[in-house]
Design a protein around this motif. Structure first.
Motif, PDB file in Angstrom:
ATOM      1  N   GLN A  24      15.508 -39.048 -24.733  1.00 30.44           N
ATOM      2  CA  GLN A  24      15.275 -40.494 -25.049  1.00 30.44           C
ATOM      3  C   GLN A  24      14.346 -41.050 -24.716  1.00 30.44           C
ATOM      4  OE1 GLN A  24      18.211 -43.808 -24.014  1.00 30.44           O
ATOM      5  NE2 GLN A  24      18.734 -43.203 -26.523  1.00 30.44           N
ATOM      6  N   LEU A  40      11.350 -42.020 -27.536  1.00 28.40           N
ATOM      7  CA  LEU A  40      10.729 -43.358 -27.608  1.00 28.40           C
ATOM      8  C   LEU A  40       9.363 -43.681 -27.785  1.00 28.40           C
ATOM      9  CD1 LEU A  40      12.813 -47.263 -25.924  1.00 28.40           C
ATOM     10  CD2 LEU A  40      10.337 -46.381 -26.209  1.00 28.40           C
ATOM     11  N   ARG A  41       9.149 -42.458 -26.294  1.00 30.79           N
ATOM     12  CA  ARG A  41       7.630 -43.372 -25.833  1.00 30.79           C
ATOM     13  C   ARG A  41       6.679 -42.272 -27.735  1.00 30.79           C
ATOM     14  NH1 ARG A  41       8.540 -41.723 -20.815  1.00 30.79           N
ATOM     15  NH2 ARG A  41       7.476 -39.574 -21.027  1.00 30.79           N
ATOM     16  N   PHE A  71       8.339 -47.813 -33.372  1.00 30.42           N
ATOM     17  CA  PHE A  71       8.987 -48.439 -32.616  1.00 30.42           C
ATOM     18  C   PHE A  71       8.727 -49.535 -31.518  1.00 30.42           C
ATOM     19  CE2 PHE A  71      11.670 -50.195 -28.721  1.00 30.42           C
ATOM     20  CZ  PHE A  71      12.910 -49.725 -28.975  1.00 30.42           C
ATOM     21  N   THR A  89      13.460 -52.479 -25.230  1.00 25.65           N
ATOM     22  CA  THR A  89      14.170 -51.450 -24.678  1.00 25.65           C
ATOM     23  C   THR A  89      15.161 -51.204 -23.792  1.00 25.65           C
ATOM     24  OG1 THR A  89      11.871 -51.704 -23.008  1.00 25.65           O
ATOM     25  CG2 THR A  89      11.604 -50.623 -24.921  1.00 25.65           C
ATOM     26  N   PHE A 110      18.098 -48.193 -23.328  1.00 24.55           N
ATOM     27  CA  PHE A 110      17.681 -47.015 -24.018  1.00 24.55           C
ATOM     28  C   PHE A 110      17.237 -46.003 -22.608  1.00 24.55           C
ATOM     29  CE2 PHE A 110      16.499 -49.053 -27.814  1.00 24.55           C
ATOM     30  CZ  PHE A 110      16.215 -48.197 -28.532  1.00 24.55           C
ATOM     31  N   PRO A 163       5.612 -50.587 -26.249  1.00 24.64           N
ATOM     32  CA  PRO A 163       6.102 -50.878 -27.714  1.00 24.64           C
ATOM     33  C   PRO A 163       5.116 -51.486 -28.746  1.00 24.64           C
ATOM     34  CG  PRO A 163       8.264 -49.658 -26.239  1.00 24.64           C
ATOM     35  CD  PRO A 163       7.283 -50.066 -26.008  1.00 24.64           C
TER      36      PRO A 163
END
Length: 275
Positions: A20, A24-25, A33, A37, A40, A98
């Protein structure tokens, strides 16, 4: 590890969190995104980001060393190096947060999801621990976190608690707030004390006016969350503190994360725990 705990379950949870974090990165890298965070990649450390010219970096390092609760150092890059191998696989600090804030001479000039065009060979990256890192430990202990329950950014406030100044950097501390029933607040203190690299134990419980907070419903950063009549606000030092210090120091350029929108690393919280 808890006695009798299945090691395969622990391994699977860690691998899922790593997957994850890396996904996400990648989403942040391509601008898909841009949100908070919190919640997460549970079990992995998240980091506040401060990027400064080398000529300002030594003094900011001193500021961090003099304020280890608000500014716990996780990593410092070499000048001009955007890849942070020590914190995870293929982390590019120019794209993998993000949202960034860009300060010029202490004034917030823009927010952006990509700082590639701003990158220079003299920029030094600091990654500081974040309270989002210990949220998983609180939840595994059965404590409810209002910001996660409400799908909100954590509430953050300016205080009247002065930091220890360096030559150029100074300012009051910023705190994050999570409400708990008193018994749960005690448990939260016990748990978070184990994570000094994620701000450690709370710095204040209850009575927000004693630390200069006039209205909990109006956070300076993040989102307001409801506080029940049987709960007290619990305050932790926050990695947004350097952003106030940057406003006072007025470097020609400084880049940070946007509050609540952190760098999610591959580093396990257990690696940062003192117990």
């Amino acid at each position: 590890m808890i006695a009798g705990q299945d090691t395969s379950i622990v391994t699977n949870h860690h691998e899922a969190a790593l997957t994850q974090a890396r996904e996400l990165r990648q989403l942040a890298r391509v601008g898909k995104f841009k949100g908070p965070t919190s919640g997460f990649a549970p079990g992995l450390a998240q980091g506040n980001v401060v990027i400064l010219p080398k000529s300002w970096a030594d003094d900011f390092l001193l500021f961090c060393q003099q304020n280890p609760i608000a500014c716990p150092l996780l990593a410092v890059s070499a000048p001009g190096k955007p890849i942070l191998d020590a914190l995870g696989e293929d982390i590019d600090i120019r794209t993998d947060v993000p949202e960034y804030r860009v300060f010029r001479h202490g004034e917030l000039s823009e927010e952006t999801s990509d700082i590639t065009d701003l990158w220079r060979t003299d920029l030094v990256t600091f990654v500081l621990g974040c309270s989002f890192s210990f949220e998983d430990s609180l939840m595994r202990a059965g404590l409810s976190l209002r910001n996660i329950d409400c799908n909100a950014n954590v509430s953050m406030y300016r205080t009247n608690i002065a930091t220890n100044p360096s030559q150029y950097f100074s300012g009051d501390m910023v705190v994050s707030m999570r409400p708990f029933k008193p018994a749960d607040a005690i448990r939260a203190v016990q748990i978070t004390t184990r994570y000094p690299k994620s701000h450690g134990a709370p710095i204040h419980l209850g009575y927000p006016e004693m630390i200069g907070i006039k209205d909990l419903s109006k956070p300076d950063f993040g989102d307001p969350v409801p506080i029940n009549d049987d709960e007290i606000p619990v305050f932790w030092a926050c990695g947004v503190t350097p952003q106030l210090a940057i406003a006072n120091a007025c470097p020609p350029i400084a880049i940070t994360h946007s509050p609540g929108k952190m760098l999610v690393t591959d580093v396990s919280n257990d690696q940062l725990s003192i117990l």
